[in-house]
Design an enzyme around this catalytic site. Structure first.
Site, PDB file in Angstrom:
ATOM      1  N   SER A 194       2.212  13.050   3.147  1.00  0.00           N
ATOM      2  CA  SER A 194       0.953  12.414   2.703  1.00  0.00           C
ATOM      3  C   SER A 194      -0.221  13.374   2.778  1.00  0.00           C
ATOM      4  O   SER A 194      -1.339  12.997   3.106  1.00  0.00           O
ATOM      5  CB  SER A 194       0.660  11.155   3.536  1.00  0.00           C
ATOM      6  OG  SER A 194       1.588  10.158   3.245  1.00  0.00           O
ATOM      7  N   GLY A 250       7.695   9.000   5.719  1.00  0.00           N
ATOM      8  CA  GLY A 250       7.515   8.621   7.123  1.00  0.00           C
ATOM      9  C   GLY A 250       8.024   9.700   8.067  1.00  0.00           C
ATOM     10  O   GLY A 250       7.868   9.579   9.285  1.00  0.00           O
ATOM     11  N   GLY A 289       1.322   7.576   1.212  1.00  0.00           N
ATOM     12  CA  GLY A 289       2.744   7.284   1.009  1.00  0.00           C
ATOM     13  C   GLY A 289       3.572   7.104   2.255  1.00  0.00           C
ATOM     14  O   GLY A 289       4.518   6.312   2.257  1.00  0.00           O
ATOM     15  N   GLU A 290       3.273   7.823   3.327  1.00  0.00           N
ATOM     16  CA  GLU A 290       4.137   7.719   4.516  1.00  0.00           C
ATOM     17  C   GLU A 290       3.872   6.445   5.297  1.00  0.00           C
ATOM     18  O   GLU A 290       4.795   5.885   5.903  1.00  0.00           O
ATOM     19  CB  GLU A 290       3.914   8.907   5.477  1.00  0.00           C
ATOM     20  CG  GLU A 290       3.733  10.257   4.852  1.00  0.00           C
ATOM     21  CD  GLU A 290       4.944  10.781   4.134  1.00  0.00           C
ATOM     22  OE1 GLU A 290       6.059  10.627   4.648  1.00  0.00           O
ATOM     23  OE2 GLU A 290       4.766  11.346   3.043  1.00  0.00           O
ATOM     24  N   ALA A 291       2.606   6.004   5.325  1.00  0.00           N
ATOM     25  CA  ALA A 291       2.226   4.911   6.227  1.00  0.00           C
ATOM     26  C   ALA A 291       3.151   3.692   6.125  1.00  0.00           C
ATOM     27  O   ALA A 291       3.603   3.168   7.154  1.00  0.00           O
ATOM     28  CB  ALA A 291       0.772   4.518   5.972  1.00  0.00           C
TER      29      ALA A 291
END
Ligand code: FES
Length: 914
Positions: free
Chosen positions: A696, A534, A866-868
């Site tokens: 990401s 994130g 992955g970050e979302a």
């Protein structure tokens, strides 16, 4: 010492050992049964769980003297192997339950005991069992693990077939969008996947074991280092200090912007003149055993002049604070935001405004596997470092000058990696391993314990944001003003970049035409800031998504409706002035709306005098890429048996091998290969530079580079009639077999330091979060009991992988909101003390709603992923707390005492007014 008998996996073994030795040590170090993983060594994580006489035992806490000769010990090696896997192992593969895989053997052994005792457990019984047995997983969010146990139980009861659990390729050979299992899954569920600590046990006999001499204060001048007593300690071969390092003795932070007042060379490999943070490495003891190395490290004397320690941005910005790096101001990078018109007059005429100050914490990554690595000189004298690096080529550039070797004399290879979540975007021990190997000429290994792992690796950079949001009478956002600082610890690496991220994500998702803001990167003496899932966005969304709730309340409209009025639609631009690549937020809000309406009613109905239930909402966005015209490389080669796909798409549990396989397989369908004919060779600086596995970016960038390579190969193999040449035909016609592909985000531009305007990312990910919480009104303890999220990350390359990323990322967001912190150096020193969520802390009532808007530039339409899920869970939880008990929390984690204090203050205020 004693000769003892242990019955392991049905066989009597005789071992000469110290009876006080822990079972885990005997299994791993003496019997090389390395399926038993040791991560915390204090019984907090359960990775070392083995079965002794039908009970799950923490082998790191159990001396072998406590185990009788008749006791039956079962380890993962005895559960199932080869083609004869236990149903639990197959179910783990099928559900993507082994992400990084370091927790997998412990969970499987624990689950085996449960199913032996209770063949038909409920989901709650499974979760409670894992919770009580202290089985931790940091990757999966636990739901896939419960799913796997339920399926395995069904197989064991004869209701399902083991063979049916694993998805097979479609008739045309495609596995795109399926739940096909990871190539690494079989090794992970059998305990044969080697992590760094396992590799250390396989090193040659002359390997030196390392221990660090580390700072025990946070800021000091070094007046002298005395190694004389330590050098005489048993087993010591050499003590390496800064004197032994031939290069610049610094790791370069690769400064992004010329306006940065630092030069990026602020992080020593081994401290020479100054200590900048607790744990800083001062010397390396190289000895025959780790115990000898650690004992000698305690004898190194360091003469210090202790200086005032600036442990927060507030402290480091005080007018009388000294410069942590003399000659460079503590606020060393300034980022502005200038978008649209001057905001002052707009704020004056805004029908509604809200002002708020938020503080986002120094979230620890809490990867279970402690940092570890090895180094050796190969036959050509190339320094070869094995580590958890997720930025192999990046780290190569960052440490080479510091070590004083030519680039061609350094190679870095990734070990099997037990989770990083971004901390390994920073080089941690690579340069230390290199320095020790170069100074001794011998192979070396270094393994941190969990205390070192927590106290001496990077953390999320805390940020303080003061903002004013203005809207017109119709609830349309018209202006945003804010100031912020970001505490990046003492080392500047990527500090300017993460400060820019605030500018990129404050107000993201909403069409705000006018923004003015200013922010600073601040050096402190707390933990250095490193990447964390994130990256930079949770700090921004904490402010923005609480502000949206406050504005909605002021206007008297529903928070979902306010968001609906302001989201990106055609004509909108991002905070950096970029046109979004797709407009999918309306669909995501529409998807979640019926759940929202139901939840509001349910929360009222289920609230009692003691437990109040509330629901919250937030929206999160993240870009895929490293800012600007980022790029990746990959290669594919035709071989006599199929193809070899090569890249450096570093895996830290996210599934890069499965994405590589899926994308290559999909591209090469015309060749009608079997999956087994696609060989993956990955994660080595001798392979194509795919860039770091962060932001990401990889699914988009490396995925496209794989596509390009495969397209080139197909073009070379294609005959005039449209059929394809065989390997033999290619060789006979002298056509090259290897193709190196590259993909560049050519249309992207950097954001400027003064305005933050630019088009930094080719693709964005979008997610709406809706948690339900229960707040105990007597204690303030908040529990997240239900979660719904609507997600648009484009086309799904592998559904189980994306599910796992969403569940796991949201679990980390729940931790960020409620429990996790690394602030107090005395207290926050273990996984548990840092607030890592255990199974019952994460809801099992958890729905993911997918909307798959294909991304024009994504491989097969995919974005990253992955970050979302770790962008904005925490403000949604804080909004849910407000919905439950009417108090706003602006600083995380929302520990029970903070929520209770806020409730007490509210009650006191109300009783005065009453
Ligand atoms: Fe559980 Fe990584 S898969 S810790």
């Amino acid at each position: 010492m004693q000769r003892i008998r242990l019955n392991i996996n049905g066989v009597d073994r005789f071992i000469v050992t110290d009876p006080k030795a822990m079972l885990s040590d005997v299994l791993r170090n003496q019997l090389l049964l390395t399926g038993c993983k040791v991560c915390c060594d204090t019984g907090q994580c359960g990775t070392c769980t083995v079965i002794v006489d039908d009970k799950p035992i923490k082998s790191c806490l159990t001396p072998v003297s406590k185990i009788g000769p008749l006791a039956k010990i079962t380890t993962i090696e005895g559960l199932g192997s080869g083609d004869d896997l236990h149903p639990l192992q197959v179910a783990w593969m099928a559900h993507g339950s082994a992400q990084c895989g370091v927790c997998t053997p412990g969970f499987l052994m624990s689950a085996k005991v449960l199913l032996d005792k209770n063949p038909s457990p409920t989901r709650d019984e499974v979760r409670t069992w894992f919770h009580r047995n202290r089985n931790l997983c940091r990757c999966t969010g636990y739901k896939p693990l419960t799913d796997a146990v339920m399926d395995a139980a069904a197989v064991l009861r004869g209701e399902k077939k083991k063979e049916d659990l694993l998805v097979q390729p479609a008739e045309n050979g495609s596995i795109l969008g399926s739940t096909y299992h990871r190539p690494s899954a079989r090794a992970k569920v059998t305990g044969t996947w080697d992590f760094g600590a396992d590799v250390a046990l396989h090193m040659p006999p002359d390997t030196l074991r390392l221990a660090l001499v580390q700072a025990k204060v946070s800021h000091a001048n070094i007046k002298g280092i005395d190694t004389s007593e330590a050098e005489k300690m048993p087993g010591v071969v050499k003590i390496v200090t800064w004197h032994d390092i031939k290069g610049k003795n610094a790791i370069t932070g690769l400064i992004t912007f010329p306006t940065n007042k630092g030069d990026g060379w602020d992080r020593p490999i081994l401290c020479k003149d100054k200590i900048f943070q607790f744990g800083d490495a001062i010397a390396i003891v190289c000895a025959d055993t780790e115990a000898h190395a650690r004992a000698a490290a305690d004898k190194v004397k360091v003469d210090l002049e202790v200086l005032p320690a600036y442990m927060s941005g507030f402290a480091a910005l005080a007018p009388d604070a000294m410069e942590i790096h003399p000659g460079v101001p503590n606020a060393y990078y300034e980022q502005g935001v200038v978008k649209g018109e001057d905001t002052k007059p707009l704020m004056e005429k805004a029908a509604y405004t809200v002002e708020l100050e938020t503080y986002c914490s120094r979230q620890p990554h809490l990867h279970l596997e402690p940092d570890c690595g090895e180094a050796f000189l190969d036959d050509q004298g190339v320094l070869t470092i094995l580590s958890k690096s997720i930025g192999l080529h990046l780290h190569h550039a960052m440490i080479c000058p510091g070590l004083g070797i030519e680039p061609e004399k350094l190679r870095i290879i990734q070990n099997g990696t037990g989770g990083t979540f971004g901390y390994k975007f920073s080089p941690t021990m690579e340069a230390i391993l290199g320095a020790a190997c170069l100074a001794t000429g011998r192979p070396v290994s270094l393994i941190y314990d969990q205390y070192q792992n927590i106290t001496y690796t990077g953390k999320r950079s805390p940020a303080n944001i003061t903002a004013k949001w203005g809207a017109d009478k119709d609830g349309k956002l018209i202006a945003l003003e804010y100031d912020w600082w970001l505490d990046h610890g003492p080392y500047s690496e990527f500090g300017d970049l993460v400060t820019l991220r605030q500018a990129q994500f404050m107000g993201a998702g909403y069409d705000i035409h006018n923004i003015r803001a200013k922010g600073f990167t601040v050096a402190t003496n707390h933990a250095w800031g490193s990447a964390f899932r994130g990256y930079g966005s949770p700090q921004a969304f904490l402010n923005g998504e609480i502000a949206m709730d406050m504005l909605a309340e002021k206007m008297g409209i529903d928070p979902l409706e306010l968001r609906m009025r302001n989201i990106y639609r055609p004509g909108a631009t991002t905070p950096t002035g970029q046109v979004p690549e797709v407009f999918c937020l309306e669909g995501l809000l529409d998807m979640i709306k019926p759940y929202w309406e139901e939840a509001k009613v349910r929360c009222k109905k289920l609230s009692t005098d003691k437990i109040k239930r509330g629901v919250g909402l937030s929206l999160g966005i993240y870009g895929c890429g490293l800012d600007g015209p980022d790029s990746s490389n990959a290669a594919v080669e035709l071989t006599p048996t199929g193809v070899t796909v090569m890249n450096a798409w570093q895996d830290h549990g996210q599934g890069s091998e499965l994405s590589t396989l899926t994308i290559a397989n999909e591209m090469l369908l015309p060749l009608k290969l079997k999956i087994e004919q696609i060989d993956l060779v990955m994660n080595d600086t001798n392979l194509p530079n795919s860039g770091p596995s962060g932001g990401s970016r990889s699914n988009v960038f490396v995925g496209n580079a794989i596509k390009v390579s495969c397209e080139m190969l197909l073009n070379a193999m294609r005959k005039p009639d449209g059929s394809y040449r065989t390997y033999k035909e290619m060789v006979a016609e002298n056509i090259p077999l290897r193709y190196d592909g590259k993909w560049v985000a050519a249309a992207c531009t950097d954001c400027t330091p003064d305005t933050a305007q630019g088009s930094p990312f080719p693709i964005y990910m979008y997610e709406v979060f809706m948690p339900e919480v229960e707040v105990d009104v007597e204690t303030g303890k908040t529990t997240c009991v239900k979660f719904v999220t609507s997600v648009d990350v484009g086309t799904l390359i592998n559904k189980a992988t994306v599910d796992g990323q969403i569940y796991g990322g949201i679990a980390q967001g729940i931790g960020l909101a409620l429990t996790e912190d690394f602030d107090d150096l005395e207290k926050h020193t273990s996984l548990r003390a840092c607030g890592i969520p255990y199974p019952l802390d994460i809801p099992d009532d958890f729905d993911i709603l997918y909307q798959e808007t294909p991304r024009p530039l994504g491989p097969f339409g995919a974005a990253g992923c992955g970050e979302a899920p770790l962008t904005a869970v925490h403000p949604a939880i804080l909004n849910a707390i407000y919905n439950a008990v009417g108090v706003r929390i602006f600083k995380i984690p929302a520990l029970p005492e903070a929520v209770k204090a806020a409730m007490d203050a509210k009650n006191a205020k109300e009783s005065v007014h009453a």
